[in-house]
Design a protein around this motif. Sequence first.
Motif, PDB file in Angstrom:
ATOM      1  N   TYR A 178       0.824  -1.212   0.000  1.00  0.00           N
ATOM      2  CA  TYR A 178       0.000   0.000   0.000  1.00  0.00           C
ATOM      3  C   TYR A 178       0.855   1.257   0.000  1.00  0.00           C
ATOM      4  N   SER A 227      -9.012   1.874  -3.509  1.00  0.00           N
ATOM      5  CA  SER A 227      -8.312   0.753  -2.887  1.00  0.00           C
ATOM      6  C   SER A 227      -8.032   1.059  -1.428  1.00  0.00           C
ATOM      7  N   GLN A 243     -11.181   1.100   0.706  1.00  0.00           N
ATOM      8  CA  GLN A 243     -11.705  -0.245   0.899  1.00  0.00           C
ATOM      9  C   GLN A 243     -10.884  -1.017   1.930  1.00  0.00           C
ATOM     10  N   ARG A 244      -9.577  -0.817   1.881  1.00  0.00           N
ATOM     11  CA  ARG A 244      -8.724  -1.489   2.856  1.00  0.00           C
ATOM     12  C   ARG A 244      -8.989  -0.959   4.263  1.00  0.00           C
ATOM     13  N   ARG A 285     -12.393   1.013  10.121  1.00  0.00           N
ATOM     14  CA  ARG A 285     -11.470   1.008  11.251  1.00  0.00           C
ATOM     15  C   ARG A 285     -10.883   2.401  11.461  1.00  0.00           C
TER      16      ARG A 285
END
Lengths: 258, 334
Positions: free
Chosen positions: A116, A194, A197-198, A202
């Motif tokens: 990432y 991306s 979504q990751r 949280r």
Amino acid sequence: MPEFQLKDSVITSLNAQEPWPDNVKLFQPYEVEQILLPDNASCLAVQAFLKMCNLPFEVEMRWNAEFMSPSGRVPFIKCGAFVVSELEPIVQFAANKGVSLCGRLSTEEKAEMRAYMSLITNVLVNAELYISWLDDDTYNAVTKVRNSSVYPWPLGWLQTRSKRNAVAKRLKALHWQEKTLEQVLSDVEQCCNSLSQRLGDRDYFFGTPTELDALVFGHVFTIITTRLPCRKLAETVRRHETLVSLAKRIDEQYFKRP
Amino acid sequence: MASIDLDIWRGEWGLASIDLECLKVLTYMKFIGVPVRVREANNPYFTPKGRLPVMRDGRNVLTNFEEVVDYLKSLHYSTDVHLNTMQAAEASAFTQYLRDKLYPAYQYTWWVDEKNYSDVTRPAYSKALRIPFNFYYPSRYQNAAKEMIDALYGEHTDLREIEKTIYSEAEKCLKTLSDRLGESEYFFGNRPSSFDAVVFAYLAPLVKAPFPNATLSNQVKGIANLSRFVARINQKNFRHVTDEYNKQNAKKHSTGTQSDKEAANFPNQTRNKILAALFAAIAMTGYAVANGMFQRWSTWSWQRTLLLNRFRIAKKQFDKTKKLKAAKSSDNPA
């Protein structure tokens, strides 16, 4: 031989025992009149990382920070006898001192984190460079003025030109120069997708703050708070609310101004 | 959807194609099992970007992997449907990671390292290309790769320093990749995805090509689960290519006579002789012209020739009469 050429292993063996000194300085260009979007993002990311680690440092602004840096890129820190530049080497350096944010992650999670981080340095950084240097409006109204503000007259013009050529060459090598603004924005969009979504719902990517959060914060916060003639980049990023709220959360937690 | 045409660089060493991008597209199409007519192109001059691969389907002409994946998805051909959104995000992050860390090392091994370039890369591409193009394209691609390395790692840094940095980054990247793969068959679940195609395309050429400076190849070969991954995909999808290559190799080994070996060592012998002769002739003619050896040609004209002829005829006549006179005068006193 200047000290920055020491390789990882040498640094490890040399400074493993020494604790983090108090007089660490972080060098960066002037924030108000000089710094550009990509540099500001990476400076902010490093600052966030150091604050997350609870490592004390002072920010020192120099107009020629870029030329003082061993790798030619800002920011860099001076820690005792060592000069380390950019986020990744600094993370490595801190880890050698025994300070690490990703100690409890599994190897797969570490692999994911590195991936990432590459995604950000590949997409967001190039998009920032593209907007700042190759988008004509932004270049004329912002980049040219700010970049040449610290030099006397003919030098500023020359330096800006040569820097623009260097950036253009870099983007050309990565096949970014041939892209249109729309393609760049769609790449950014995909990257943000991306990331969000990751992240999901949280607080941080891996539960607790890591250098990935610092990097995301640096870039997202800078992009949404910098005023540029080309608004589209900020708008594209701002559409991803989870990322924006992550940036705001980190800003409040670590950069609370008194 | 009658048929898709795909132009690629030809293969070598038991690979379906020697080129990274071509191999990505080809592997992906094999995964899907879409009917495709593959053609080994011998010059990329007429392609839209001067590069291969080129995929043609009716009027659509596509030149890179991402476009091909998107296009096939629009035709409901995709390997990535079993990924959930988080896995898809991870796949795109890892793709960028490879591009960031492994791609410079790949390009360095193929194009920038002089020994590899002259021993492996240039011959391989020259073999794939037709005659005037093989002098041009390999060096063009080499320049592009060199420019990329320059732009990424600074122009004035020592090349050996750059090499060390690139390879150590690549090693870290391969280690990360191996950690991510673990012992599973593919990167995401037990079915291939587009990311597997990308990884295979990066690693397979490094495993198969016989580079003299094989730092990166040895790194790949040293990681057991990655080399198994490459062998597995190769076995499943490109078996016929490898088999053919092995068969040819075996034939060469068993029946290889002295002249065959010589021919293998020096391919295109006749052509080279003819070229050398041609070159020598041109050089000599050029030298002669430069030194003014054909100056009489340049000043030659019809009128002058006629004039000269007339003079010659007149002189002949004159000589004749003179001889006759001399004969008469010598006759008379006698």
